[in-house]
Each structure stands twice: as C-alpha cells, then as structure tokens.
Design a protein around this motif. Structure first.
Motif, PDB file in Angstrom:
ATOM      1  N   GLN A   3       0.832  -1.204   0.000  1.00 39.18           N
ATOM      2  CA  GLN A   3       0.000   0.000   0.000  1.00 39.18           C
ATOM      3  C   GLN A   3       0.863   1.249   0.000  1.00 39.18           C
ATOM      4  OE1 GLN A   3      -2.686   1.824   3.294  1.00 39.18           O
ATOM      5  NE2 GLN A   3      -3.947   0.327   2.186  1.00 39.18           N
ATOM      6  N   ASP A  43      -3.928   6.672  11.203  1.00 41.33           N
ATOM      7  CA  ASP A  43      -4.314   5.323  10.770  1.00 41.33           C
ATOM      8  C   ASP A  43      -3.872   5.055   9.336  1.00 41.33           C
ATOM      9  OD1 ASP A  43      -5.418   4.745  13.231  1.00 41.33           O
ATOM     10  OD2 ASP A  43      -7.464   5.227  12.613  1.00 41.33           O
ATOM     11  N   ASP A  44      -3.979   6.063   8.480  1.00 40.22           N
ATOM     12  CA  ASP A  44      -3.541   5.905   7.089  1.00 40.22           C
ATOM     13  C   ASP A  44      -2.034   5.646   7.023  1.00 40.22           C
ATOM     14  OD1 ASP A  44      -6.118   6.548   5.776  1.00 40.22           O
ATOM     15  OD2 ASP A  44      -5.785   8.504   6.706  1.00 40.22           O
ATOM     16  N   GLN A  47      -1.213   2.041   8.118  1.00 39.55           N
ATOM     17  CA  GLN A  47      -1.627   0.983   7.195  1.00 39.55           C
ATOM     18  C   GLN A  47      -0.750   0.897   5.946  1.00 39.55           C
ATOM     19  OE1 GLN A  47      -5.812   1.538   6.440  1.00 39.55           O
ATOM     20  NE2 GLN A  47      -6.297   1.457   8.616  1.00 39.55           N
ATOM     21  N   ALA A  48      -0.091   1.980   5.583  1.00 41.23           N
ATOM     22  CA  ALA A  48       0.686   2.006   4.339  1.00 41.23           C
ATOM     23  C   ALA A  48       2.121   1.552   4.568  1.00 41.23           C
ATOM     24  CB  ALA A  48       0.677   3.413   3.751  1.00 41.23           C
ATOM     25  N   GLU A  49       2.708   0.994   3.504  1.00 39.43           N
ATOM     26  CA  GLU A  49       4.115   0.575   3.563  1.00 39.43           C
ATOM     27  C   GLU A  49       5.059   1.658   3.059  1.00 39.43           C
ATOM     28  OE1 GLU A  49       1.739  -2.841   4.021  1.00 39.43           O
ATOM     29  OE2 GLU A  49       1.818  -1.825   2.094  1.00 39.43           O
TER      30      GLU A  49
END
Length: 161
Positions: A3, A43-44, A47-49
């Motif tokens: 992500q 939170d975004d 969640q992202a790499e």
C-alpha cells in the motif's frame, strides 16, 4: 499488494495535479490511497508501507493544512513507522527548498527512508495574481510525477525499499 499512501494539499491545483499523476501511474503496481491532508491521519500512515507527500510552497514553507496533517499525525505514529520509504513533491512559486527541508525534517524524526531527492516543480508565480491563480502543470513535468509514483509503487511491490 503493498500500500502506497499519497497525501497532498493544494489550494490552486498544482500540487493536486502532481499527486493525481503520481497516483494514476502507481495504480496496478501497488494499492494506492490518495488523500488530501485534511482527510489523512495516523491510521492511514500505519496501514501504508510507503508514502508520497505532496505540498505547495506557501510563504517559503509547506502549506498550513499539510503542516497540520503532520502535527496531527506525528506523535501517534512516532516509533511505529520507522524505516518505511518516502518521497516528496513540492509545487513551488520560487525555489521550494525550504518546504522540502521541512518535510525531510519531519520524515527524519519519524526515521523514514528517503528514496529519492525531493521533486520540486516551480511555477514561477511571483505576483499576487499569479500566486492565487489556478495552476496548470505542464505535461512533461507531470510525467516526472508519474515516474515518481510508478517507481515508489514498483519499489514497494518488489521489496526494494
């Protein structure tokens, strides 16, 4: 699929065009989340790499809404996203260097890994009218944004970063 989070702020359209170009090119290589700075948050980031931060230069600094995104997100993710890759794009009226330094300092605090030097696109807007006018980024410069988005997504997907 990896992500990629692209966070941007745009008042006159330049940074939005840059972020959208990067996002379109990255789709298919990664799961791309494109969010405005006022909608993105901790939170975004968790969640992202990987990340692309895209902001306009305002008064030789990043825009207030982009700074506010970093202010809201900084401590909730501190120590939790270390080592993740990032790139940045600045839509500047003059040189954009200070805005890029601000983002780099924040990313350093988070211990993110810069994967390329900042991409600064200069509109040369210097009068009040030009500064406030809607921007149109030329296609050759948007191609550079697309290349950045594609390389970030492909690098994430291949585990290069």
């Amino acid at each position: 699929m990896a992500q990629l989070l692209i966070v941007y702020h745009s008042r006159t359209g330049g940074a939005r065009q840059m972020a959208e170009a990067a996002a379109r090119a990255a789709q298919g290589e990664a799961d791309v989340i494109l969010k405005t700075a006022d909608q993105a948050g901790p939170d975004d980031l968790l969640q992202a790499e990987g990340y692309v931060f895209c902001a306009p230069e305002n008064l030789a600094a990043i825009s207030g809404l982009m700074k506010e995104f970093f202010d809201r997100s900084y401590y909730p993710v501190l120590g939790r996203i270390e080592g993740r890759p990032y790139a940045q794009m600045i839509c500047a009226g003059s040189d954009g260097e200070n805005a890029a330094r601000q983002i780099a300092r924040i990313a350093t605090g988070w211990r993110l890994k810069e994967v390329q030097p900042p991409l600064i696109i200069c509109t040369h807007a210097q009068t009040p009218e030009a500064i406030l006018a809607a921007k149109t980024i030329p296609s050759d410069q948007l191609e550079t944004c697309r290349e950045l988005g594609l390389s970030m997504a492909a690098g994430l997907q291949m585990g290069v970063f």
